[in-house]
Design a protein around this motif. Structure first.
Motif, PDB file in Angstrom:
ATOM      1  N   SER A  33      12.741 -25.927  12.016  1.00 58.05           N
ATOM      2  CA  SER A  33      11.373 -25.479  12.287  1.00 58.05           C
ATOM      3  C   SER A  33      10.643 -26.484  13.172  1.00 58.05           C
ATOM      4  O   SER A  33      10.898 -27.687  13.110  1.00 58.05           O
ATOM      5  N   THR A  34       9.735 -25.981  13.981  1.00 61.54           N
ATOM      6  CA  THR A  34       8.929 -26.841  14.846  1.00 61.54           C
ATOM      7  C   THR A  34       7.448 -26.565  14.598  1.00 61.54           C
ATOM      8  O   THR A  34       7.077 -25.541  14.009  1.00 61.54           O
ATOM      9  N   MET A  35       6.619 -27.461  15.081  1.00 68.16           N
ATOM     10  CA  MET A  35       5.177 -27.235  14.969  1.00 68.16           C
ATOM     11  C   MET A  35       4.770 -25.987  15.753  1.00 68.16           C
ATOM     12  O   MET A  35       3.853 -25.271  15.349  1.00 68.16           O
ATOM     13  N   GLN A  36       5.469 -25.711  16.856  1.00 67.40           N
ATOM     14  CA  GLN A  36       5.144 -24.508  17.624  1.00 67.40           C
ATOM     15  C   GLN A  36       5.437 -23.250  16.811  1.00 67.40           C
ATOM     16  O   GLN A  36       4.691 -22.267  16.874  1.00 67.40           O
ATOM     17  N   ASP A  37       6.525 -23.277  16.039  1.00 67.56           N
ATOM     18  CA  ASP A  37       6.826 -22.146  15.149  1.00 67.56           C
ATOM     19  C   ASP A  37       5.675 -21.917  14.172  1.00 67.56           C
ATOM     20  O   ASP A  37       5.297 -20.773  13.885  1.00 67.56           O
ATOM     21  N   ILE A  38       5.148 -23.019  13.648  1.00 66.30           N
ATOM     22  CA  ILE A  38       4.057 -22.930  12.673  1.00 66.30           C
ATOM     23  C   ILE A  38       2.789 -22.410  13.341  1.00 66.30           C
ATOM     24  O   ILE A  38       2.080 -21.559  12.788  1.00 66.30           O
ATOM     25  N   VAL A  39       2.505 -22.905  14.544  1.00 64.47           N
ATOM     26  CA  VAL A  39       1.342 -22.421  15.300  1.00 64.47           C
ATOM     27  C   VAL A  39       1.454 -20.915  15.525  1.00 64.47           C
ATOM     28  O   VAL A  39       0.496 -20.164  15.313  1.00 64.47           O
ATOM     29  N   ASP A  40       2.640 -20.470  15.938  1.00 61.78           N
ATOM     30  CA  ASP A  40       2.853 -19.038  16.188  1.00 61.78           C
ATOM     31  C   ASP A  40       2.656 -18.219  14.913  1.00 61.78           C
ATOM     32  O   ASP A  40       2.086 -17.123  14.950  1.00 61.78           O
ATOM     33  N   GLU A  41       3.127 -18.754  13.797  1.00 61.98           N
ATOM     34  CA  GLU A  41       3.022 -18.035  12.519  1.00 61.98           C
ATOM     35  C   GLU A  41       1.568 -17.896  12.077  1.00 61.98           C
ATOM     36  O   GLU A  41       1.175 -16.866  11.512  1.00 61.98           O
ATOM     37  N   THR A  42       0.765 -18.917  12.331  1.00 68.16           N
ATOM     38  CA  THR A  42      -0.640 -18.885  11.908  1.00 68.16           C
ATOM     39  C   THR A  42      -1.479 -17.943  12.765  1.00 68.16           C
ATOM     40  O   THR A  42      -2.521 -17.461  12.322  1.00 68.16           O
ATOM     41  N   GLU A  43      -1.014 -17.716  14.013  1.00 68.96           N
ATOM     42  CA  GLU A  43      -1.790 -16.950  14.999  1.00 68.96           C
ATOM     43  C   GLU A  43      -3.125 -17.637  15.292  1.00 68.96           C
ATOM     44  O   GLU A  43      -4.111 -16.996  15.656  1.00 68.96           O
ATOM     45  N   MET A  44      -3.124 -18.956  15.109  1.00 70.25           N
ATOM     46  CA  MET A  44      -4.277 -19.775  15.470  1.00 70.25           C
ATOM     47  C   MET A  44      -3.933 -20.542  16.741  1.00 70.25           C
ATOM     48  O   MET A  44      -2.770 -20.587  17.151  1.00 70.25           O
ATOM     49  N   SER A  45      -4.933 -21.147  17.349  1.00 70.46           N
ATOM     50  CA  SER A  45      -4.657 -21.939  18.541  1.00 70.46           C
ATOM     51  C   SER A  45      -3.956 -23.238  18.152  1.00 70.46           C
ATOM     52  O   SER A  45      -4.087 -23.720  17.022  1.00 70.46           O
ATOM     53  N   ARG A  46      -3.197 -23.787  19.085  1.00 70.38           N
ATOM     54  CA  ARG A  46      -2.492 -25.042  18.841  1.00 70.38           C
ATOM     55  C   ARG A  46      -3.483 -26.153  18.475  1.00 70.38           C
ATOM     56  O   ARG A  46      -3.237 -26.962  17.582  1.00 70.38           O
ATOM     57  N   GLY A  47      -4.629 -26.150  19.160  1.00 66.92           N
ATOM     58  CA  GLY A  47      -5.642 -27.171  18.902  1.00 66.92           C
ATOM     59  C   GLY A  47      -6.170 -27.126  17.485  1.00 66.92           C
ATOM     60  O   GLY A  47      -6.358 -28.166  16.845  1.00 66.92           O
ATOM     61  N   TRP A  48      -6.397 -25.900  16.974  1.00 67.17           N
ATOM     62  CA  TRP A  48      -6.901 -25.764  15.612  1.00 67.17           C
ATOM     63  C   TRP A  48      -5.885 -26.269  14.592  1.00 67.17           C
ATOM     64  O   TRP A  48      -6.233 -26.970  13.643  1.00 67.17           O
ATOM     65  N   VAL A  49      -4.618 -25.924  14.786  1.00 69.96           N
ATOM     66  CA  VAL A  49      -3.585 -26.352  13.839  1.00 69.96           C
ATOM     67  C   VAL A  49      -3.463 -27.872  13.829  1.00 69.96           C
ATOM     68  O   VAL A  49      -3.417 -28.506  12.769  1.00 69.96           O
ATOM     69  N   TYR A  50      -3.456 -28.473  15.027  1.00 66.33           N
ATOM     70  CA  TYR A  50      -3.317 -29.930  15.111  1.00 66.33           C
ATOM     71  C   TYR A  50      -4.572 -30.665  14.643  1.00 66.33           C
ATOM     72  O   TYR A  50      -4.523 -31.861  14.355  1.00 66.33           O
ATOM     73  N   LEU A  51      -5.666 -29.950  14.554  1.00 68.84           N
ATOM     74  CA  LEU A  51      -6.879 -30.550  14.003  1.00 68.84           C
ATOM     75  C   LEU A  51      -6.691 -30.862  12.519  1.00 68.84           C
ATOM     76  O   LEU A  51      -7.262 -31.815  11.989  1.00 68.84           O
ATOM     77  N   TYR A  52      -5.845 -30.064  11.856  1.00 72.13           N
ATOM     78  CA  TYR A  52      -5.595 -30.225  10.422  1.00 72.13           C
ATOM     79  C   TYR A  52      -4.328 -31.036  10.136  1.00 72.13           C
ATOM     80  O   TYR A  52      -4.302 -31.845   9.209  1.00 72.13           O
ATOM     81  N   PHE A  53      -3.280 -30.796  10.912  1.00 76.55           N
ATOM     82  CA  PHE A  53      -1.998 -31.468  10.674  1.00 76.55           C
ATOM     83  C   PHE A  53      -1.371 -31.890  11.996  1.00 76.55           C
ATOM     84  O   PHE A  53      -1.333 -31.107  12.943  1.00 76.55           O
ATOM     85  N   SER A  54      -0.843 -33.106  12.013  1.00 78.41           N
ATOM     86  CA  SER A  54      -0.255 -33.627  13.250  1.00 78.41           C
ATOM     87  C   SER A  54       1.252 -33.407  13.334  1.00 78.41           C
ATOM     88  O   SER A  54       1.847 -33.600  14.394  1.00 78.41           O
ATOM     89  N   SER A  55       1.883 -33.025  12.214  1.00 76.57           N
ATOM     90  CA  SER A  55       3.341 -32.841  12.217  1.00 76.57           C
ATOM     91  C   SER A  55       3.766 -31.941  11.065  1.00 76.57           C
ATOM     92  O   SER A  55       3.026 -31.753  10.093  1.00 76.57           O
ATOM     93  N   LYS A  56       4.985 -31.409  11.169  1.00 79.68           N
ATOM     94  CA  LYS A  56       5.515 -30.585  10.076  1.00 79.68           C
ATOM     95  C   LYS A  56       5.782 -31.445   8.844  1.00 79.68           C
ATOM     96  O   LYS A  56       5.700 -30.963   7.710  1.00 79.68           O
ATOM     97  N   ASP A  57       6.089 -32.719   9.050  1.00 79.75           N
ATOM     98  CA  ASP A  57       6.314 -33.630   7.928  1.00 79.75           C
ATOM     99  C   ASP A  57       5.041 -33.780   7.098  1.00 79.75           C
ATOM    100  O   ASP A  57       5.087 -33.791   5.864  1.00 79.75           O
ATOM    101  N   GLU A  58       3.922 -33.863   7.775  1.00 76.43           N
ATOM    102  CA  GLU A  58       2.636 -33.989   7.082  1.00 76.43           C
ATOM    103  C   GLU A  58       2.358 -32.746   6.237  1.00 76.43           C
ATOM    104  O   GLU A  58       1.875 -32.845   5.104  1.00 76.43           O
TER     105      GLU A  58
END
Length: 210
Positions: A33-58
């Motif tokens: 899995s990648t952070m891009q996969d997670i961004v796509d799954e949320t249907e949120m912008s990449r910026g919004w997702v990274y505002l909350y989490f910087s990595s899949k490990d986090e």
């Protein structure tokens, strides 16, 4: 001007990201899995997702913390349920059978993948040790109640029995995911495990329970 977002809305978005990541991990596995996969799954912008989490490990660390909380809550509920400890243990074993029968519940195997894939990393190994200790502490506290209530007169050290239960559950889980519930014969194994556990704990049948 960026509109203000309430704290409840922030938490709602945070939980949506965590839940979406969980779905991605279960579908693709943690490693793939990648952070891009997670961004796509949320249907949120990449910026919004990274505002909350910087990595899949986090994100995975949050999922682990929530998993530990659920386990603790489960044991606390059993402690206050009024059920005998033996009946509660049998309920946990039956619950495990249901969990293993649910092919869509891949989170436990994702957790193992997370730890195994990073077993050479000191931080990951320390986390695994802490996770193991927490799981052990919850269960041994419950078993100790059985001794205090006069239900159990264990043949061996309670800590050894506690570790046996954990090792057995984890082994059955891994084998079931690898070979399939039918090949592992989970139902028969769990029935046998109950008998072994009852013998080792020397269960005093207070309520005529099997």
């Amino acid at each position: 001007m960026t509109p203000k977002i309430s704290e409840s809305e922030k938490e709602k978005r945070r939980m949506h990201i965590i839940q979406s990541a969980g779905e991605v991990f279960k579908r693709k596995g943690y490693v793939n899995s990648t952070m891009q996969d997670i961004v796509d799954e949320t249907e949120m912008s990449r910026g919004w997702v990274y505002l909350y989490f910087s990595s899949k490990d986090e994100i995975m660390k949050v999922i682990l913390a929530e998993n530990d909380k659920e386990t603790e809550a489960q044991i606390k509920n059993l402690l206050t349920s009024g059920l005998s400890v033996w009946k509660g243990l049998c309920g946990l074993i039956d619950m495990m059978e249901q969990q293993l029968s649910n092919a869509s519940d891949e989170l436990p195997i994702v957790i193992y993948e997370y730890f195994i894939s990073g077993w050479k990393e000191q931080e990951r190994r320390s986390m695994l040790e802490e996770h193991y200790k927490k799981q052990q502490a919850y269960l041994v506290h419950y078993l100790q109640k059985g001794v205090e209530d006069g239900e159990f007169n264990p043949r061996v050290d309670l800590d050894v029995i506690n570790k046996m239960i954990t090792s057995y559950f984890e082994g059955v889980l891994l084998h079931t995911k690898a070979a399939g519930i039918g090949n592992v014969r989970v139902k028969e194994q769990l029935r046998l495990f109950k008998s072994i556990l009852k013998e080792v704990l020397q269960v005093h049948d207070l309520e005529g329970e099997s």
